[in-house]
Design a protein around this motif. Structure first.
Motif, PDB file in Angstrom:
ATOM      1  N   VAL A 727      53.675  62.559  56.404  1.00 25.38           N
ATOM      2  CA  VAL A 727      53.956  62.866  54.991  1.00 25.38           C
ATOM      3  C   VAL A 727      53.823  61.614  54.141  1.00 25.38           C
ATOM      4  O   VAL A 727      53.216  61.621  53.066  1.00 25.38           O
ATOM      5  N   LYS A 728      54.388  60.519  54.630  1.00 22.92           N
ATOM      6  CA  LYS A 728      54.308  59.259  53.902  1.00 22.92           C
ATOM      7  C   LYS A 728      52.850  58.836  53.715  1.00 22.92           C
ATOM      8  O   LYS A 728      52.441  58.381  52.634  1.00 22.92           O
ATOM      9  N   LYS A 729      52.031  59.014  54.798  1.00 24.76           N
ATOM     10  CA  LYS A 729      50.615  58.614  54.728  1.00 24.76           C
ATOM     11  C   LYS A 729      49.846  59.490  53.729  1.00 24.76           C
ATOM     12  O   LYS A 729      48.996  59.000  52.983  1.00 24.76           O
ATOM     13  N   VAL A 730      50.170  60.785  53.702  1.00 22.24           N
ATOM     14  CA  VAL A 730      49.497  61.695  52.760  1.00 22.24           C
ATOM     15  C   VAL A 730      49.768  61.268  51.326  1.00 22.24           C
ATOM     16  O   VAL A 730      48.856  61.217  50.487  1.00 22.24           O
ATOM     17  N   HIS A 731      51.030  60.962  51.014  1.00 22.66           N
ATOM     18  CA  HIS A 731      51.370  60.521  49.655  1.00 22.66           C
ATOM     19  C   HIS A 731      50.628  59.227  49.298  1.00 22.66           C
ATOM     20  O   HIS A 731      50.121  59.065  48.186  1.00 22.66           O
TER      21      HIS A 731
END
Length: 877
Positions: A727-731
């Protein structure tokens, strides 16, 4: 001239400026709406708001919604504007503004923003809606351009919200009409094109047909992007817009053909482009090809596209190439085309491969037919043979005709249609006969005489039984052999017959010399249970002793799901209230469906609470007991009965510890711990005051969670991070992409300005008109137009023709400024220039754009601009 991409953005920005919240397109799979297979209109995602099933989080919204409709599938490619997939521009009010606001906005958008000439526009109203007529007149519509149409009344159904509507039409000119003196709005020809429908949702209609004003009136509008693009881009049909031309050109390239050369191949090119687009978007939203439901719609569209590709001579897999073009032109707006690329490509490849193999089989058989025809001199293939190819191998009759035409052989289409109809009627009759066999008088009377079938299935899954009677579609028989389908009555059986929402068991019946599959079980009013069998080997006879075996794994899975519905109902009543009543159910080995009375959607917290409640009772390993007793005794124990269900004096009470007590005749687990795990998949409304929960239990719930886990792992792998970091990487990536897009735009703008400054030296004077024709560097049509705009400001007046090569394709833009200078028309000029590069195009008098195929001819095309201008100025030298 605006591109499809620009038109999307312009619409949303305009209504954002009017206080609307921009919402992304919803999925093509309607959320919590069992009444629809697919999203068919822009208002579908907002139905809960319009019906006030959910309180809207905003009062105004605007969207570009993906839609799929297939009722007019056969018309796709043959008309100017029929599609399977299309995009609907819409603005919506949920009890906020009404006619007084939306009508002037619509008129302003059409005439000021899109600059469609007022003299080309017409408006229709509902005959009794004088309020709308007055508002349209005040907005600037001439009274003689407002037409009353009794069809202008929209309704969500026979009962529910409804109201009058207004439509905006564009007059495309006499050349697009039928030529009749009475040609006007409503004519079947292509002259008058409806581009926008404004629905004034102001009433609610009851069962008696009475209209009552809504306390809060709503607005729902819809404008097809493809239609408005065809008007703005000045092209003959939706297919000639930039939304379709890249797909058509790619298909034509693969086929080695040219668009607009042969009307027959043009239809096929349009069908392939349209269907490939629809299939790509359906797959992108997670719809899988299948034999029923929305999956069947997808498969039908996909196979129809392949069929028409065959008519173009495309025999090898090609859909991936078309998908890449779709991705290129749509993925910046619909990111799911990129995000779900692997899923899309895997299904495209598999479906194409399987259908191609099917077609190959048919072609081999057809070739044998052709060989035999040559030897016999026969010139007509019978309809029966053509139908056999279609029914057995899926070989389309159109392809049969196409192949045989080359050999001078025709197909007897009249007998083909007759064979098709006979097959349909025969299949329907056979199905009816076997289904009704349990109800025919001979069987019914026999069953009465024999008495109820003893059901052993609560306690055992195998038994020795006697065949007491056997029937086929002709009547009672003494025996039947391999390949035959029969209805049998046994003295006793462990097989559960479909009842109370629980499906029938599966299994086999066998002797030492024969065995049969159990296809279906039905319980007759007499208490007899009919067994529909397909005999796979040997012969079964009346009076014979047989061994019956229920499929244990299927029964276990069914029982787990059925017991879960009992736990679910109790949990819903504890969490939502005692008003919850079961309104229907379906229990299979794969899932459960539970319908219940409740007047609002469950919140995420409530769904979690229900799940937790059920799973706690599963882990508590409650003993499940079933006991027959009187109805009064069951009531005293607090048993829950189905509302409206009729029960006898003796009922069966199923208890799960002290938690659940229900009257039920179905099969269940012995202990709730056998269920394993319970997971809710969906919750949604199915009607006024009715909700539906779908869930899985046992191994099916584990399979569901593994699938979710697999998808999450795949996302993590693609992102090259640990799952917990996804999730952090997607953001982070989303933010980086936005920054890079800004940089690219800035760099393209700088490059365009630099080029504009450097090519002003190429201006020529042709009979008093300044002409600038030059090749420039532009990665796309948008950048090319920006460069042309800069040069127009510098040149002040004259003609500009710019060309660029992007991805081996030619892009051309022509500007005539001021518009109509010396009678010159940008659309006509660019058409001549583009033809030299093997392309075409058109547009408005002041600006036009076009595409070409042969990039090596771009220099030649630009060199000929002076002579083309001389020709239009009336000077041939």
């Amino acid at each position: 001239m605006y591109t499809g991409n620009q038109l999307r953005e312009m619409f949303l920005k305009y209504f954002e400026g009017k206080g609307h919240v921009i919402q992304p397109s919803a999925s093509l799979i309607p959320k919590d709406d069992p009444t629809l297979l697919l999203t068919v209109a822009g208002m579908v995602p907002f139905k809960p708001y319009f019906l006030r099933q959910v309180e809207p989080p905003f009062s105004r919204a605007t969207t570009v919604q993906k839609c799929v409709r297939t009722p007019d599938l056969e018309s796709v490619g043959k008309t100017a504007r029929h599609h399977t997939f299309f995009e609907m521009l819409g603005n919506f009010s949920f009890g906020d503004y009404f006619k007084e606001e939306v009508i002037p906005w619509a008129w302003e958008y059409i005439t000021v923003i899109l600059q469609i000439p007022v003299e080309k526009l017409w408006v229709t109203i509902y005959p009794e809606d004088e309020e709308a007529r007055s508002i349209w007149s005040k907005a600037g519509v001439s009274p003689d351009r407002i037409v009353a149409d009794p069809e202008n009344f929209w309704a969500a159904g026979p009962v529910g919200p409804c109201g009058p509507c207004s439509e905006i039409y564009v007059d495309l000119g006499e050349s697009r009409g039928c030529g009749k003196d009475d040609c006007a709005i409503g004519c079947d020809c292509d002259r008058f094109l409806e581009v926008w429908n404004l629905v004034f949702m102001q009433y609610i209609r009851n069962e008696a047909g009475t209209l009552t004003p809504l306390p809060k009136r709503n607005i729902d509008t819809g404008m097809g992007l493809e239609r408005i693009a065809s008007v703005i881009q000045g092209v003959e049909s939706n297919f000639d817009t930039d939304l379709f031309m890249p797909l058509i050109n790619k298909t034509a390239e693969i086929a080695g053909l040219q668009y607009k050369k042969d009307p027959k191949t043009d239809v096929a090119l349009k069908v392939v482009a349209d269907h490939a687009r629809a299939v790509s978007f359906m797959l992108a939203d997670g719809i899988r090809p299948s034999s029923d439901g929305r999956g069947y719609v997808l498969r039908r569209i996909l196979r129809r596209g392949i069929r028409f590709a065959r008519l173009l001579g495309i025999e090898k897999p090609f859909l991936e190439q078309i998908f890449r073009v779709i991705q290129e032109h749509y993925a910046h707006w619909y990111t799911e085309l990129k995000e779900n690329e692997n899923f899309i490509l895997n299904h495209l490849r598999l479906e194409e491969k399987n259908f191609q193999a099917t077609l190959e089989q048919g072609m081999l058989i057809l070739q044998d037919k052709v060989k035999a025809f040559r030897e016999s001199g026969q010139k007509i293939l019978s309809g029966e043979d053509a139908f056999h190819l279609y029914e057995t191998y899926g070989f389309p009759v159109e392809l049969t005709e196409e192949m045989l035409l080359e050999e001078g052989i025709s197909v007897d289409m009249e007998s083909f249609d007759k064979a098709s109809e006979e097959h349909r009627l025969l299949a329907k009759e056979q199905s009816r006969q076997m289904k009704a066999a349990g109800e025919n008088s001979l069987l019914t009377e026999k069953a009465k005489r024999l008495g109820p079938t003893r059901f052993l299935g609560y306690e055992q899954l195998e038994s020795d039984s006697i065949i007491e009677a056997m029937f086929n579609e002709e009547g009672e028989v003494d025996g039947a052999g391999e390949g035959e389908e029969v209805i049998c009555l046994l003295d006793q059986t462990p097989f559960y017959a479909e009842s109370g929402g629980q499906i029938s068991d599966e299994g086999i019946i066998r002797t030492g010399k024969a065995y049969a599959e159990v296809l279906e079980l039905r319980k007759l009013p007499s208490g007899a249970i009919t067994h529909r069998l397909l005999i796979k080997d040997g012969v079964l006879k009346i009076g014979e002793k047989v061994h019956t075996v229920v499929n244990k794994e299927k029964r276990k899975a069914i029982a787990g799901h059925h017991s879960s519905t009992h736990l679910l109902q109790t949990a819903l009543r504890k969490i939502l209230g005692d008003h919850v009543q079961q309104a229907g159910s379906l229990v299979t080995s794969e899932r459960l469906r539970f319908d219940f009375s409740h007047f609002s959607p469950l919140t995420a917290e409530q769904i979690t609470e229900v799940e937790n409640n059920v799973n706690r009772k599963i882990m508590a390993s409650l003993t499940v007991q079933a006991e027959e007793m009187s109805m009064n005794q069951a009531r005293e124990k607090g048993a829950i009965a189905l509302f409206g269900e009729k029960y006898g004096e003796i009922v069966r009470l199923v208890e799960m510890g002290d938690y659940s007590r229900e009257l039920c005749g179905g099969t269940h687990v012995k202990n709730t711990g056998e269920i394993g795990l319970f997971k809710i998949i969906s919750e949604g409304g199915i009607g006024a005051g009715l909700r539906r929960i779908e869930a899985v239990a046992g191994m099916e719930s584990l399979a569901y969670l593994r699938e979710m886990e697999s998808q999450f792992d795949e996302i993590s792998t693609v992102l090259k991070v640990q799952p917990k970091e996804s999730v952090k990487k997607v953001h982070l990536m989303t933010a980086q992409i936005r920054e890079l897009e800004k940089e690219i735009q800035q760099l393209n703008a700088k490059l365009s300005k630099y080029e504009a400054d450097s090519i002003m030296s190429k201006v020529q004077d042709i009979h008093g008109v300044k002409i600038l024709a030059s090749r420039v560097q532009a990665p796309d049509m948008e950048t090319l137009r920006q460069t042309a705009d800069m040069l127009r400001d510098k040149l002040k007046e004259g003609v500009i023709v710019l060309g660029a090569v992007a991805d081996e394709k030619v892009n051309l833009v022509t500007v005539v400024h001021p518009s109509g200078l010396n009678g010159l028309h940008a659309g006509k000029i660019i058409k001549e220039v583009a033809s030299i590069t093997g392309g075409g195009g058109g547009g408005r008098p002041d600006m036009a754009q076009a595409g070409g195929k042969d990039s090596s001819k771009l220099g030649e095309a630009l060199d000929k601009v002076p002579s083309i201008i001389r020709h239009f100025l009336g000077h041939n030298s």
